[in-house]
Design a protein around this motif. Structure first.
Motif, PDB file in Angstrom:
ATOM      1  N   LEU A 216       0.834  -1.208   0.000  1.00 49.18           N
ATOM      2  CA  LEU A 216       0.000   0.000   0.000  1.00 49.18           C
ATOM      3  C   LEU A 216       0.867   1.256   0.000  1.00 49.18           C
ATOM      4  O   LEU A 216       0.610   2.199  -0.759  1.00 49.18           O
ATOM      5  CB  LEU A 216      -0.919   0.017   1.217  1.00 49.18           C
ATOM      6  CG  LEU A 216      -2.155  -0.860   1.154  1.00 49.18           C
ATOM      7  CD1 LEU A 216      -2.793  -0.968   2.531  1.00 49.18           C
ATOM      8  CD2 LEU A 216      -3.143  -0.313   0.145  1.00 49.18           C
ATOM      9  N   LYS A 217       1.877   1.272   0.839  1.00 45.01           N
ATOM     10  CA  LYS A 217       2.758   2.437   0.939  1.00 45.01           C
ATOM     11  C   LYS A 217       3.449   2.708  -0.392  1.00 45.01           C
ATOM     12  O   LYS A 217       3.450   3.839  -0.875  1.00 45.01           O
ATOM     13  CB  LYS A 217       3.786   2.224   2.044  1.00 45.01           C
ATOM     14  CG  LYS A 217       4.772   3.367   2.203  1.00 45.01           C
ATOM     15  CD  LYS A 217       5.769   3.114   3.320  1.00 45.01           C
ATOM     16  CE  LYS A 217       6.751   2.041   2.912  1.00 45.01           C
ATOM     17  NZ  LYS A 217       7.781   1.802   3.929  1.00 45.01           N
ATOM     18  N   GLY A 218       4.009   1.690  -0.994  1.00 50.12           N
ATOM     19  CA  GLY A 218       4.718   1.871  -2.256  1.00 50.12           C
ATOM     20  C   GLY A 218       3.809   2.311  -3.385  1.00 50.12           C
ATOM     21  O   GLY A 218       4.155   3.211  -4.161  1.00 50.12           O
ATOM     22  N   ALA A 219       2.652   1.689  -3.483  1.00 49.06           N
ATOM     23  CA  ALA A 219       1.704   2.063  -4.533  1.00 49.06           C
ATOM     24  C   ALA A 219       1.238   3.500  -4.346  1.00 49.06           C
ATOM     25  O   ALA A 219       1.135   4.271  -5.319  1.00 49.06           O
ATOM     26  CB  ALA A 219       0.512   1.107  -4.532  1.00 49.06           C
ATOM     27  N   ALA A 220       0.976   3.880  -3.109  1.00 46.09           N
ATOM     28  CA  ALA A 220       0.505   5.246  -2.822  1.00 46.09           C
ATOM     29  C   ALA A 220       1.580   6.275  -3.164  1.00 46.09           C
ATOM     30  O   ALA A 220       1.280   7.334  -3.725  1.00 46.09           O
ATOM     31  CB  ALA A 220       0.098   5.359  -1.363  1.00 46.09           C
ATOM     32  N   ARG A 221       2.812   5.979  -2.842  1.00 47.18           N
ATOM     33  CA  ARG A 221       3.897   6.909  -3.185  1.00 47.18           C
ATOM     34  C   ARG A 221       4.041   7.051  -4.692  1.00 47.18           C
ATOM     35  O   ARG A 221       4.369   8.115  -5.192  1.00 47.18           O
ATOM     36  CB  ARG A 221       5.205   6.437  -2.563  1.00 47.18           C
ATOM     37  CG  ARG A 221       5.265   6.680  -1.072  1.00 47.18           C
ATOM     38  CD  ARG A 221       6.578   6.226  -0.491  1.00 47.18           C
ATOM     39  NE  ARG A 221       6.653   6.576   0.921  1.00 47.18           N
ATOM     40  CZ  ARG A 221       7.557   6.090   1.750  1.00 47.18           C
ATOM     41  NH1 ARG A 221       8.476   5.235   1.300  1.00 47.18           N
ATOM     42  NH2 ARG A 221       7.555   6.441   3.012  1.00 47.18           N
ATOM     43  N   GLY A 222       3.795   5.981  -5.409  1.00 43.66           N
ATOM     44  CA  GLY A 222       3.926   6.020  -6.863  1.00 43.66           C
ATOM     45  C   GLY A 222       2.966   6.989  -7.533  1.00 43.66           C
ATOM     46  O   GLY A 222       3.314   7.616  -8.533  1.00 43.66           O
ATOM     47  N   VAL A 223       1.757   7.114  -6.978  1.00 49.33           N
ATOM     48  CA  VAL A 223       0.764   8.005  -7.594  1.00 49.33           C
ATOM     49  C   VAL A 223       0.624   9.341  -6.874  1.00 49.33           C
ATOM     50  O   VAL A 223      -0.121  10.200  -7.307  1.00 49.33           O
ATOM     51  CB  VAL A 223      -0.628   7.346  -7.707  1.00 49.33           C
ATOM     52  CG1 VAL A 223      -0.575   6.086  -8.545  1.00 49.33           C
ATOM     53  CG2 VAL A 223      -1.241   7.082  -6.347  1.00 49.33           C
ATOM     54  N   GLY A 224       1.319   9.497  -5.757  1.00 45.50           N
ATOM     55  CA  GLY A 224       1.212  10.752  -5.012  1.00 45.50           C
ATOM     56  C   GLY A 224       0.055  10.786  -4.034  1.00 45.50           C
ATOM     57  O   GLY A 224      -0.466  11.850  -3.724  1.00 45.50           O
ATOM     58  N   ALA A 225      -0.356   9.634  -3.540  1.00 44.22           N
ATOM     59  CA  ALA A 225      -1.396   9.563  -2.504  1.00 44.22           C
ATOM     60  C   ALA A 225      -0.681   9.595  -1.153  1.00 44.22           C
ATOM     61  O   ALA A 225      -0.581   8.592  -0.442  1.00 44.22           O
ATOM     62  CB  ALA A 225      -2.243   8.307  -2.667  1.00 44.22           C
ATOM     63  N   TRP A 226      -0.182  10.771  -0.800  1.00 44.28           N
ATOM     64  CA  TRP A 226       0.719  10.913   0.342  1.00 44.28           C
ATOM     65  C   TRP A 226       0.077  10.536   1.671  1.00 44.28           C
ATOM     66  O   TRP A 226       0.752   9.955   2.524  1.00 44.28           O
ATOM     67  CB  TRP A 226       1.290  12.325   0.399  1.00 44.28           C
ATOM     68  CG  TRP A 226       1.958  12.750  -0.856  1.00 44.28           C
ATOM     69  CD1 TRP A 226       1.659  13.865  -1.597  1.00 44.28           C
ATOM     70  CD2 TRP A 226       3.036  12.106  -1.558  1.00 44.28           C
ATOM     71  NE1 TRP A 226       2.482  13.929  -2.696  1.00 44.28           N
ATOM     72  CE2 TRP A 226       3.338  12.870  -2.699  1.00 44.28           C
ATOM     73  CE3 TRP A 226       3.768  10.944  -1.317  1.00 44.28           C
ATOM     74  CZ2 TRP A 226       4.341  12.515  -3.593  1.00 44.28           C
ATOM     75  CZ3 TRP A 226       4.769  10.586  -2.219  1.00 44.28           C
ATOM     76  CH2 TRP A 226       5.046  11.369  -3.338  1.00 44.28           C
TER      77      TRP A 226
ATOM     78  N   VAL B  34      -2.268   8.277   2.266  1.00 39.60           N
ATOM     79  CA  VAL B  34      -2.305   6.810   2.342  1.00 39.60           C
ATOM     80  C   VAL B  34      -0.900   6.285   2.623  1.00 39.60           C
ATOM     81  O   VAL B  34      -0.720   5.419   3.489  1.00 39.60           O
ATOM     82  CB  VAL B  34      -2.876   6.193   1.047  1.00 39.60           C
ATOM     83  CG1 VAL B  34      -2.720   4.671   1.052  1.00 39.60           C
ATOM     84  CG2 VAL B  34      -4.340   6.574   0.862  1.00 39.60           C
ATOM     85  N   ALA B  35       0.095   6.822   1.916  1.00 43.09           N
ATOM     86  CA  ALA B  35       1.477   6.381   2.127  1.00 43.09           C
ATOM     87  C   ALA B  35       1.923   6.636   3.565  1.00 43.09           C
ATOM     88  O   ALA B  35       2.535   5.771   4.197  1.00 43.09           O
ATOM     89  CB  ALA B  35       2.407   7.085   1.146  1.00 43.09           C
TER      90      ALA B  35
ATOM     91  N   MET C  73      -9.703   5.072   6.345  1.00 42.76           N
ATOM     92  CA  MET C  73     -10.333   6.342   5.986  1.00 42.76           C
ATOM     93  C   MET C  73      -9.566   7.025   4.850  1.00 42.76           C
ATOM     94  O   MET C  73     -10.171   7.544   3.903  1.00 42.76           O
ATOM     95  CB  MET C  73     -10.402   7.270   7.195  1.00 42.76           C
ATOM     96  CG  MET C  73     -11.213   8.531   6.939  1.00 42.76           C
ATOM     97  SD  MET C  73     -11.305   9.716   8.325  1.00 42.76           S
ATOM     98  CE  MET C  73     -11.258   8.699   9.755  1.00 42.76           C
ATOM     99  N   ALA C  74      -8.253   7.004   4.920  1.00 42.01           N
ATOM    100  CA  ALA C  74      -7.438   7.606   3.861  1.00 42.01           C
ATOM    101  C   ALA C  74      -7.639   6.869   2.540  1.00 42.01           C
ATOM    102  O   ALA C  74      -7.759   7.501   1.481  1.00 42.01           O
ATOM    103  CB  ALA C  74      -5.964   7.601   4.267  1.00 42.01           C
ATOM    104  N   VAL C  75      -7.704   5.546   2.600  1.00 40.40           N
ATOM    105  CA  VAL C  75      -7.940   4.749   1.389  1.00 40.40           C
ATOM    106  C   VAL C  75      -9.310   5.065   0.806  1.00 40.40           C
ATOM    107  O   VAL C  75      -9.459   5.233  -0.409  1.00 40.40           O
ATOM    108  CB  VAL C  75      -7.778   3.239   1.684  1.00 40.40           C
ATOM    109  CG1 VAL C  75      -8.347   2.388   0.562  1.00 40.40           C
ATOM    110  CG2 VAL C  75      -6.309   2.914   1.924  1.00 40.40           C
TER     111      VAL C  75
END
Length: 130
Positions: free
Chosen positions: A73-83, A85-86, A112-114
């Motif tokens: 989840l952390k890696g995927a969120a960082r990839g798209v800029g969902a800070w 969630v990351a 909640m962030a997701v």
């Protein structure tokens, strides 16, 4: 005229990036080299990924499964800029490392962030398709 985004750093801190919503659109555009079609596809994949890995978190039977789901989840969120969630996934990873468990409040914050990102992405994809 010079490109104003050319002098911006490649990654932003969460406080800078979240001013425009749950996805840092500038970061996403950079990751996708400005290709809007690719951005839409990446967002679709990210949406599927976060839903899938949140479900895995809920079913996780041990710390190893939890750790893998959080790290993904952390890696995927960082990839798209969902800070957000990351950041929540990272905080949960740290809590897991320190206490061998992710507390219900931390899990609720991540969920909640997701959900916020999921709703945002659904709106973006609907807007782009209309």
């Amino acid at each position: 005229m010079a490109n104003p985004s050319a002098s911006l750093p490649q990654q932003f801190s969460p406080s800078e990036a979240n001013k425009g919503g749950p996805i840092d659109r500038l970061h996403l555009a950079r990751q996708c080299l400005g290709d809007e079609g690719l951005e839409q596809e990446v967002l679709r994949l990210f949406h599927d990924t976060i839903k899938s890995y949140m479900a895995r978190l809920q079913r996780a039977e041990d710390g190893a499964e939890t750790r893998i789901a959080l790290h993904t989840l952390k890696g995927a969120a960082r990839g798209v800029g969902a800070w957000t969630v990351a950041d929540q996934a990272q905080a949960a990873e740290e809590e897991l490392a320190d206490a061998a468990v992710v507390g219900p409040e931390r899990f609720a914050d991540l969920a909640m962030a997701v959900e916020e990102v999921s709703v945002f992405i659904a709106g973006m994809l609907t807007d782009d398709l209309n």
